[in-house]
Structure formats: structure tokens, C-alpha cells
Scaffold this motif. Sequence first.
Motif, PDB file in Angstrom:
ATOM      1  N   ILE A 131       7.838   2.798   7.151  1.00 37.86           N
ATOM      2  CA  ILE A 131       7.447   3.170   5.791  1.00 37.86           C
ATOM      3  C   ILE A 131       8.637   3.854   5.115  1.00 37.86           C
ATOM      4  N   HIS A 137       0.866  -1.177   0.000  1.00 35.75           N
ATOM      5  CA  HIS A 137       0.000   0.000   0.000  1.00 35.75           C
ATOM      6  C   HIS A 137       0.899   1.221   0.000  1.00 35.75           C
ATOM      7  N   ILE A 191      -2.399   5.564   6.767  1.00 31.26           N
ATOM      8  CA  ILE A 191      -1.498   4.429   6.989  1.00 31.26           C
ATOM      9  C   ILE A 191      -2.304   3.166   7.313  1.00 31.26           C
ATOM     10  N   TYR A 219      -3.264   2.238  -3.287  1.00 32.26           N
ATOM     11  CA  TYR A 219      -2.688   3.507  -2.856  1.00 32.26           C
ATOM     12  C   TYR A 219      -3.766   4.440  -2.338  1.00 32.26           C
ATOM     13  N   ILE A 258       1.261   5.560  -0.141  1.00 32.70           N
ATOM     14  CA  ILE A 258       0.619   6.844   0.141  1.00 32.70           C
ATOM     15  C   ILE A 258       1.281   7.915  -0.710  1.00 32.70           C
ATOM     16  N   THR A 312       0.987  -0.676   4.514  1.00 30.98           N
ATOM     17  CA  THR A 312       1.653   0.493   3.937  1.00 30.98           C
ATOM     18  C   THR A 312       3.162   0.367   4.116  1.00 30.98           C
TER      19      THR A 312
END
Length: 379
Positions: free
Chosen positions: A173, A91, A139, A119, A93, A143
Amino acid sequence: MKKYIYFDNAATTVGKPDCVLKAMARAAESYGNPGRSGHDLSYGAASEIYKTREAVCHLFGYDKPENVVFTANATYALNMAIKGYVNKGSHIIISNLEHNSVIRPVHALSENEDLNVSYSVFDALGSESDLLYDFASKIRPETNIAVVTLASNVCGRILPIAKLSKICHENEILLICDASQGAGCVPINVKALGIDVLCFAGHKSLYGPQGVGGVIFCCDRVPRAVIEGGNGVNSADKNMSGPLPELLEAGTLNTPGICGLGAGIHYISRIGINEIYERNNYLIDKLTDDLYNMEDITVYSVPGYARTPTVLFNKKDFGAEELAEELNNSRICVRGGFHCAPLAHAAFQTGEYGAVRASLSFTNTLSEIETFSGVLSKL
């Protein structure tokens, strides 16, 4: 040729310094293929390219030149970074200020059913606290990548990268930062900001030529190669192998372009990034004030936050590209439309035709701004 007033520096800088042109000419005349042969002309090319890696590190506060990978442009750099780290089920962002060089590869990954990549988009136009809250709210357990522009190519807003990186690292992340608009006009220290991967364009405020960009891999994780080919090492191995930078630099490098980039970095370093940043702020404040004082002008901005020398606006009764053409008729260069950033224009609600962007350089003058404002007010 009659002189233009050039307010399209966010697209590319025009009028490269003589040192850049000379470095490119010298490379074209004197150097062979770097890392491909055992003669002096090949060694000379490799040496000059390594010096540019060192210059990139010095500019951005990093200390491993071998982790600087050169690409054709920032779009290639971003694709290399994003696709080099994405996993099945990832995932990602991104912000609503991203350029299509981020939006399109991320969207393409999400369309691949075998990868199961998703996303989310966070709002980067609100207050800093709202921005950080919205980012954190996106999040998920899966992610593992965030791709965030350092500064918007549409409105110039500089995002709070250090605070975003803190959130990223607390949640394991990887932060990929698009510095296409900030590199060369905004002070950037990748260690202080906590950036894991920095992607940059060479032809904008770094004053290099078109056709060269790069990535700094500032973390311990080595990405997968997304382009295979000859890299001058392990030629008998059918797999793309070797350490950085060779792992990711498939094919012949743009030696003249990289040498020109190195000269451009030295050029702005001699002037000083802080001085450039302050000069740009002075100029863009003057231009923005002029626009705010015109009753038929709508300015799209995020007041009160640091920005690059870029302003977005529309004029009543004009389409964006129509207005850009009218200004071109007066030998003033701006850009109308959507600027390859559709999410940002949707957030600003610029309308059916987008908006006009004026983007300055520290080489612009108050006289040019006064002429621009005078022409615009009379249209």
C-alpha cells in the motif's frame, strides 16, 4: 496597529521573518521565468528554486531534490498525489482526523462511477494499539493507497506514521502523508518513517508565504500528471512529459513564494526543529493545563500522545464562533467552527457549532498564554 495575541498558527503563521520578506522581494525584482528562457535572469530563478528543493530535502531527510514538486498549497499537493496514483477499482484508507483536502478528493473519486473507487475511514483517536488494529482491519485486497495526516489540525495528535507505514509496505500500500501541520514544528525524516509521498504547506510552521506548498515523491513510482500545460521541456510533444519535477509542474512557478519558502526553511533550521518542538510542547502544556482548570471549559484531546501545539475546546453557554469573536474583541486570534475537518469533530462530538482551536507557535510567550487564560475565564 495594536498588537494581537495570535493563537491561529495552524491556519497560517503571521509575522514572517525578515529573511523571508527579503528573499521574496529579491526574487520579484531580479529573476525571470525559471526554465523558460536562455538568459541569466531565467537561470537565476531556476538556480534559486533548485536551492529550495535542496533545502526541502535536507529538512525532511531525503536526497533527491528533483523529486520535490512545488504546488500552490498543500491541497493541490494532496490532490496531485492522490489522483496521480489512484487506479480504477482502487480502495483508499484515510483517518477520521483528515482535513477536507484529503476527504473531498477521495470522496469525489468514489463518486465517479467509471472509476469504481471506494474508501474506508479508520479511527485515529484511540490508543496506539487500537489505532493500528483499526487501520489494519480496513485493508482489502484492492487497497493500494492510504492517506494519513502526520498531525491533526484539530487536536494536534501526531500519528504513529512509522508503524502505519510498516503495515502499508507489508501489504503493498502506498502511504501518502499530509504534513501540513507537522512540517516545521515536528522532526520528520521521510526515510526513517517510511513515507512514500509527503505533502506539505509552506505558509504554516515553515514560515513561508501563502500560495506555496509541495510534494516529495520518495518512492520509485512516478505518478500520472493531473494538470497539463507548459513546463519548459518537450514543447513539441502534445502530451505532458518529461521527468520529475517538470512532469508535474505545469505552468509558471511561484518564484517569489518558493524563494520565500526556502528562506523560511533556513530560518527554522538555524533555530533547530528539536528546539522548536520542545518549546512548543512547553507552551501547549501550559495552555492546556489552564483550560483543564476552568470548570466551564471542555477540552477535546487525546491525552498521553505526542502532539503539535494545538488544543481544541468549548466554553459553556458559548457557540464556538461566538466565543472566537468575543476573544477577537480582546485582540486574541483563535479559530472557531469545524476547521475543515468534519470527521474529527464528529469523532470528538463537539456539537452543532464545532469548537474553538488555539494553535501556538514557538514565538508565543507565557505572558500571552496568561493573558488569554485570564480573558477566557472572565467571559
